[in-house]
Design an enzyme around this catalytic site. Structure first.
Site, PDB file in Angstrom:
ATOM      1  N   HIS A 236       5.306  12.669   3.070  1.00  0.00           N
ATOM      2  CA  HIS A 236       4.453  12.613   4.248  1.00  0.00           C
ATOM      3  C   HIS A 236       4.377  11.195   4.804  1.00  0.00           C
ATOM      4  O   HIS A 236       4.744  10.230   4.140  1.00  0.00           O
ATOM      5  CB  HIS A 236       3.048  13.099   3.893  1.00  0.00           C
ATOM      6  CG  HIS A 236       2.448  12.310   2.763  1.00  0.00           C
ATOM      7  ND1 HIS A 236       2.476  12.751   1.468  1.00  0.00           N
ATOM      8  CD2 HIS A 236       1.837  11.104   2.734  1.00  0.00           C
ATOM      9  CE1 HIS A 236       1.906  11.844   0.681  1.00  0.00           C
ATOM     10  NE2 HIS A 236       1.508  10.829   1.432  1.00  0.00           N
TER      11      HIS A 236
ATOM     12  N   HIS B  45       5.137   4.661   6.670  1.00  0.00           N
ATOM     13  CA  HIS B  45       6.140   4.820   5.618  1.00  0.00           C
ATOM     14  C   HIS B  45       6.034   6.168   4.911  1.00  0.00           C
ATOM     15  O   HIS B  45       5.008   6.850   4.985  1.00  0.00           O
ATOM     16  CB  HIS B  45       6.022   3.691   4.583  1.00  0.00           C
ATOM     17  CG  HIS B  45       4.743   3.716   3.791  1.00  0.00           C
ATOM     18  ND1 HIS B  45       3.628   3.012   4.163  1.00  0.00           N
ATOM     19  CD2 HIS B  45       4.420   4.359   2.653  1.00  0.00           C
ATOM     20  CE1 HIS B  45       2.658   3.213   3.291  1.00  0.00           C
ATOM     21  NE2 HIS B  45       3.107   4.031   2.353  1.00  0.00           N
TER      22      HIS B  45
END
Length: 305
Positions: free
Chosen positions: A247, A126
């Site tokens: 990220h 995620h």
């Protein structure tokens, strides 16, 4: 590669089931599975691992310590974009983790993959849009409705994200280090727009922002007149650029790499990684063990910033 402050969003997530990496021969087989992929909604039903203790026991979680303790009436909450890599994408990501592990061979760093659970089940990856925060019981539904309304009014469409580089970052408490793929800035600045929506919705319920400062978020909310008509809440489509912060975490360790190990990690081949394109068509809101999937617009509407 400099150490940068890492968001709490992945510091102690209960959805992570750590997997200690063991040295093994690289797998070269890419035979396609004959089974069809599971529907996306299926994963939301089983988004949390089974709780095996009612108290914080790091030995049950690979040495991790819980940042948010279990308190009756408190509901751990997280907003994020979810990615289930395909078989081909998993192969690329496994190769990156193997390369990281190879460069930590002579150290005491124990690397834990986030691609699979201890039992071998694939785990979702995620991009966080919030810290791990806590809502009270009576706040859960009002918050979800507030964020759904803000997202609907924003007209943010589904979008693609590519990855550009590998980094190692720590959480705020410096109790864990994460090996992450940095995300490129997507079309229409969608990640920054979603971040601002998340931060402002959470701020209205007394929760801290991710990446942005609390003062900046408070100033934006204060500048919005309470007399504004509904549908004009100010969803924050302008502001600072936090593209360098977004990220996807691939693995973690309880100790950070040495400066020599960091230099070796820089040399990892990321040619295939840079070819990945990740499609996001919804935002996930996890409150306790309940996951709501809020769709983004389809097509190309809402591209203006």
């Amino acid at each position: 590669m400099a150490l940068v402050q890492y968001s709490e969003s992945e510091s102690e997530s209960e959805t992570e089931s750590p997997q200690r990496l063991v040295k093994r021969p690289r797998q070269t087989s890419n035979q396609p599975s004959s089974l069809p992929p599971l529907p996306a909604a299926f994963h939301d039903l089983y988004a949390s691992s089974t709780r095996v203790s009612v108290r914080d026991d790091p030995s049950l979680h690979g040495g991790r310590k819980r940042v948010i303790p279990h308190v009756e009436g408190n509901w751990p909450t997280h907003l994020y974009l979810e990615w289930y890599p395909s078989k081909a994408e998993l192969s690329i990501l496994r190769d990156v983790i193997d390369q990281i592990n190879d460069r930590l061979d002579d150290s005491t760093t124990q690397l834990h993959s986030l691609l699979h659970s201890d039992l071998g089940a694939q785990l979702p990856l995620h991009i966080s849009l919030s810290r791990p925060v806590v809502l009270r019981t009576e706040q859960r539904q009002p918050f979800l409705e507030d964020f759904q309304s803000a997202l609907r009014e924003s007209s943010i469409p589904a979008f693609d994200v590519t990855t550009q580089s590998l980094d190692c970052v720590s959480n705020y408490e410096k109790t864990r280090w994460f090996y992450v793929l940095r995300a490129d800035k997507p079309e229409a600045d969608s990640l920054n727009r979603l971040l601002r929506l998340s931060n402002r919705s959470l701020a209205r319920f007394g929760q801290p922002p991710l990446y942005e400062s609390s003062q900046d978020v408070a100033a934006v909310l204060k500048s919005k007149s309470p007399a504004q008509p509904q549908g004009s809440r100010g969803t924050g489509q302008t502001g600072s650029d936090y593209s360098h912060c977004f990220h996807v975490s691939l693995a973690w360790s309880l100790t950070g790499p040495s400066s020599e190990e960091r230099e070796r990690i820089v040399s990892i081949d990321l040619q295939k990684v840079r070819g990945l394109s990740i499609r996001f068509d919804c935002v996930k809101v996890k409150i306790g063990n309940n996951v709501s999937s809020i769709p983004l617009l389809e097509g190309t509407r809402g591209l203006s910033t």
